[in-house]
Design an enzyme around this catalytic site. Structure first.
Site, PDB file in Angstrom:
ATOM      1  NE  ARG A   1      19.990 -12.033   8.044  1.00 38.42           N
ATOM      2  CZ  ARG A   1      18.667 -11.917   8.015  1.00 38.42           C
ATOM      3  NH1 ARG A   1      18.084 -11.241   7.057  1.00 38.42           N
ATOM      4  NH2 ARG A   1      17.924 -12.478   8.943  1.00 38.42           N
TER       5      ARG A   1
ATOM      6  NE  ARG B   1      14.837 -11.916   3.994  1.00 39.34           N
ATOM      7  CZ  ARG B   1      14.882 -13.051   4.683  1.00 39.34           C
ATOM      8  NH1 ARG B   1      13.780 -13.562   5.207  1.00 39.34           N
ATOM      9  NH2 ARG B   1      16.018 -13.687   4.865  1.00 39.34           N
TER      10      ARG B   1
ATOM     11  CD  GLN C   1      -1.967  10.907   8.907  1.00 34.23           C
ATOM     12  OE1 GLN C   1      -1.280  11.796   8.412  1.00 34.23           O
ATOM     13  NE2 GLN C   1      -3.278  10.860   8.755  1.00 34.23           N
ATOM     14  CD  GLU C   2       3.143   3.100   7.677  1.00 30.70           C
ATOM     15  OE1 GLU C   2       3.695   2.530   6.727  1.00 30.70           O
ATOM     16  OE2 GLU C   2       2.732   2.483   8.688  1.00 30.70           O
TER      17      GLU C   2
ATOM     18  CG  HIS D   1       9.652   1.663  11.973  1.00 28.92           C
ATOM     19  ND1 HIS D   1       9.910   0.315  11.852  1.00 28.92           N
ATOM     20  CD2 HIS D   1       9.321   1.871  13.274  1.00 28.92           C
ATOM     21  CE1 HIS D   1       9.754  -0.270  13.032  1.00 28.92           C
ATOM     22  NE2 HIS D   1       9.400   0.654  13.904  1.00 28.92           N
TER      23      HIS D   1
ATOM     24  CB  SER E   1      -0.973   0.004   1.181  1.00 34.32           C
ATOM     25  OG  SER E   1      -0.306   0.241   2.399  1.00 34.32           O
TER      26      SER E   1
ATOM     27  CG  LEU F   1      16.099  -3.128  12.665  1.00 32.49           C
ATOM     28  CD1 LEU F   1      16.007  -3.485  11.184  1.00 32.49           C
ATOM     29  CD2 LEU F   1      15.662  -4.287  13.541  1.00 32.49           C
TER      30      LEU F   1
END
Ligand code: GAR
Length: 213
Positions: free
Chosen positions: A61, A87, A169-170, A105, A13, A140
């Site tokens: 990774r 990830r 709001q994102e 985030h 989204s 992170l």
């Protein structure tokens, strides 16, 4: 025109909000680590080339991130946009894109890094929650903050209702952050803060809870 590559893992989204925000950028590709990400169909419907780099096809990774970076770098993007890309990226990958890798985030960082941010906000009883658009560093959810949006936590909120209020709001701040990047208005200071050039003056407060007016 600046070019971006968007990385997704699922619903997409935020990617959709970016694609529909009429930004002065070209979206060169949408890349997913998950071949079944619903967001891939949304990207296809918008005519954006999609690619899958499946993390399950890689033993480590490092191997996955190397393949991912190779796929991204074929497009020589000015900016790489993590939009629900779930990830953890290796320090080598993040350093390769220093200053041109951003993330959104679902919390007001530095509060609630990591997962389950809405449930943890409810458990802590915070009265204001929100989301953050930030540059990505090897730590992170800790990079220089570009923009944040705050929403009230309401009595009776569930994880779902709070997540929906934050997500709306994102979809506002993330396209805005990309627009500022495209306009060359973001500068990261040596101490790791972001300055927005020509920031309009603003004096408002979100107070929560509030008596009815
Ligand atoms: C968004 O809420 C985003 O903030 C979050 O995943 C969701 C993806 O939704 N990202 C993270 O938690 C990254 N740490 P979307 O696929 O519909 O954009």
């Amino acid at each position: 025109m600046k070019s971006i590559v968007i990385l997704i893992s699922g619903r997409g989204s935020n990617m959709q909000a970016i694609l529909e925000a009429d930004l002065p950028i070209r979206v060169s590709a949408v890349v997913s680590n998950n071949p079944d990400a619903p967001g891939l169909d949304i990207a296809r419907r918008h005519g954006v080339p999609v690619e899958v780099v499946n993390h399950r096809d890689h033993d480590s990774r490092d191997a996955f991130d190397a393949q991912l970076a190779a796929g991204i770098d074929r497009h020589s993007p000015d900016l790489v946009v993590l939009a629900g890309f779930m990830r953890i990226l290796t320090p080598g990958f993040v350093t390769h894109y220093a200053g041109r890798l951003i993330n959104v985030h679902p919390s007001l960082l530095p509060a609630f890094t990591g997962l389950n941010t809405h449930a943890r906000a409810l458990a802590e009883g915070v009265k204001i929650h929100g989301c953050t658009a930030h540059f990505v560093t090897p730590h992170l959810d800790k990079g220089p903050i570009i923009a944040q949006a705050a929403v009230p936590v309401l009595a009776g909120d569930t994880e779902q209702s709070l997540a929906a209020r934050v997500l709306a709001q994102e979809h506002v701040i993330y396209p805005q952050a990309i627009r500022w990047f495209a306009e060359g208005r973001l500068r990261i200071t040596p101490d790791g803060n972001v300055i927005l050039k020509n920031q309009p003056p603003m004096e408002t407060a979100l107070i929560s809870p509030q008596e009815p007016q």
